[in-house]
Design an enzyme around this catalytic site. Structure first.
Site, PDB file in Angstrom:
ATOM      1  NE  ARG A 132      -2.539   1.110   3.578  1.00 32.16           N
ATOM      2  CZ  ARG A 132      -3.264   0.829   4.666  1.00 32.16           C
ATOM      3  NH1 ARG A 132      -4.520   0.416   4.537  1.00 32.16           N
ATOM      4  NH2 ARG A 132      -2.763   0.959   5.869  1.00 32.16           N
TER       5      ARG A 132
ATOM      6  CE  LYS B  15      -2.685   4.655   7.158  1.00 32.22           C
ATOM      7  NZ  LYS B  15      -4.107   4.659   7.507  1.00 32.22           N
TER       8      LYS B  15
ATOM      9  CD  GLU C 116     -12.061   6.350   5.001  1.00 33.36           C
ATOM     10  OE1 GLU C 116     -11.468   5.675   5.850  1.00 33.36           O
ATOM     11  OE2 GLU C 116     -11.614   6.561   3.876  1.00 33.36           O
TER      12      GLU C 116
HETATM   13  C1  PLP Z   1      -5.263   3.919   7.825  1.00 30.39           C
HETATM   14  C2  PLP Z   1      -6.676   4.290   7.601  1.00 30.39           C
HETATM   15  C3  PLP Z   1      -7.735   3.366   7.715  1.00 30.39           C
HETATM   16  C4  PLP Z   1      -7.552   1.974   8.244  1.00 30.39           C
HETATM   17  O1  PLP Z   1      -6.674   1.188   7.515  1.00 30.39           O
HETATM   18  P1  PLP Z   1      -6.033  -0.110   8.166  1.00 30.39           P
HETATM   19  O2  PLP Z   1      -5.120  -0.630   7.110  1.00 30.39           O
HETATM   20  O3  PLP Z   1      -7.139  -1.041   8.471  1.00 30.39           O
HETATM   21  O4  PLP Z   1      -5.324   0.335   9.398  1.00 30.39           O
HETATM   22  C5  PLP Z   1      -9.013   3.784   7.387  1.00 30.39           C
HETATM   23  N1  PLP Z   1      -9.260   5.050   6.979  1.00 30.39           N
HETATM   24  C6  PLP Z   1      -8.276   5.963   6.864  1.00 30.39           C
HETATM   25  C7  PLP Z   1      -8.612   7.329   6.388  1.00 30.39           C
HETATM   26  C8  PLP Z   1      -6.959   5.620   7.177  1.00 30.39           C
HETATM   27  O5  PLP Z   1      -5.994   6.524   7.086  1.00 30.39           O
END
Ligand code: PLP
Length: 339
Positions: free
Chosen positions: A83, A185, A221
């Site tokens: 990722r 991210k 989300e």
């Molecule tokens: C990191 C993150 C998540 C969760 O991702 P995981 O890989 O399950 O830790 C969900 N939403 C956002 C905006 C994030 O930055």
């Protein structure tokens, strides 16, 4: 192993300095330097660095946990590495190889072993960051990059047991635009969410639920966690697009299908539909699965399952944490042993 002076019962999800970090750089067209473990601490950076001026940076979040048998385990680290490669590419940064990423994550955890909390007292949170560290004045890719992996011991997310949270749907702010960088991210996505989060805390909620920017109708989300609900006996979650593709989300989808034999649907979910859900929860590395007790929209509070943890939520939490702690079979080879 030397002892560190930490009161493990008082650990929170907050910064604490540790001993060792990994650091490497990449200049121009040259490959990434081998890099090395170095003492944890401040780094020097050019004021004209790409990340400081234009937010050219990405991060990851993982955790290492100590098991009952005193092993130390990681969860799907290669997926985080991949990722980060994808996030880097979107931000026009040179990716750092995912296999090497896992190699150095293990090294950093081992080097900081005394900071991995005892079994049941929390985890060692792992924070890899990659950013444009070279100077750039116009909006363009930086000429050089830095990749760092540091770690921080954190307490268990639910200190007083599993407690359903209270959320609020906002139409005042959006987290990400359609076709923007919501699925990446990147550091750019987060500074803007701090003000909305503080405002919702002041109104008595734990977090916000963001809606899609185009229609203001579909759930995206929850701050920094992915959204799930149980509707008519099926597990439903927003489809990928402008949401962050969580590794916990992907794991929960697999477990719901394979282990609970429940149908899982990834699609647009309007917020009105959710008010009829029998269970609602959100997922992320830090808390794994967080039950949602109520969602407030335009002043009206919609309560789920009487603020109690629903069966599907509990089963998924138990399954996933069981695998992560080496206490349940791991047919997917998700768990990677550091020690
Ligand atoms: C990191 C993150 C998540 C969760 O991702 P995981 O890989 O399950 O830790 C969900 N939403 C956002 C905006 C994030 O930055």
């Amino acid at each position: 192993m030397t002892k560190v002076n930490i009161d493990w019962d008082k650990l929170e999800f907050a910064y604490l300095p540790t001993k060792t970090m990994y650091m490497t750089t990449k200049e121009g067209d040259k490959p990434w330097e081998p890099g090395a473990l170095v003492p944890f601490g401040p780094i020097q950076i050019n004021p004209c660095a790409g990340v400081l001026n234009y937010g050219q940076g990405v991060f990851e979040g993982m955790k290492a946990q100590r098991t009952k048998k005193n092993e130390i385990l990681l969860f799907r680290p290669l997926d985080n590495g991949k990722r980060m490669e994808e996030s880097s590419a979107r931000m026009t940064m040179p990716p750092y190889d995912a296999q090497k990423y896992v190699y150095w994550v293990k090294k950093v955890v081992t080097a900081n072993e005394e900071y991995v909390p005892p079994y049941g007292k929390g985890s060692l949170y792992i924070r890899p960051i990659l950013f444009g560290s070279g100077p750039v004045l116009g909006v363009a890719p930086a000429p050089s990059y830095t990749f760092i992996i540091f770690v921080v011991p954190v307490g268990p997310y639910f200190k007083s047991g599993f407690k359903p949270i209270k959320l609020e749907i906002t139409k005042q702010y959006h987290r990400s635009a359609t076709k923007g960088t919501g699925n990446v991210k990147t550091v750019c996505n987060y500074a803007g969410t701090i003000k909305p989060a503080l405002e919702t805390h002041a109104r008595g909620f734990d977090q916000l639920i963001y809606l899609d920017a185009m229609h203001e109708k579909y759930i995206e989300e929850v701050g920094t966690a992915n959204f799930f609900c149980v509707l008519n006996g099926e597990v439903v979650t927003p489809k990928l697009g402008s949401i962050l593709p969580g590794i916990t989300r992907a794991s929960i989808i697999t477990l719901a299908k394979d282990k609970l034999k429940i149908n899982v649907i990834e699609r647009d979910i309007s917020y009105e539909e959710v008010f009829d859900a029998s269970e609602v929860f959100c997922t992320g590395t830090a808390a794994v699965v967080t039950p949602i007790g109520s969602i407030t929209f335009e002043g009206k509070e919609h309560i789920f399952n009487n603020f109690k943890v629903g069966k599907v939520t509990q089963d998924l939490y138990d399954l996933l944490t069981g695998i992560q702690l080496g206490e349940k079979p791991d047919p997917y080879n998700w768990v990677v042993k550091v020690k």
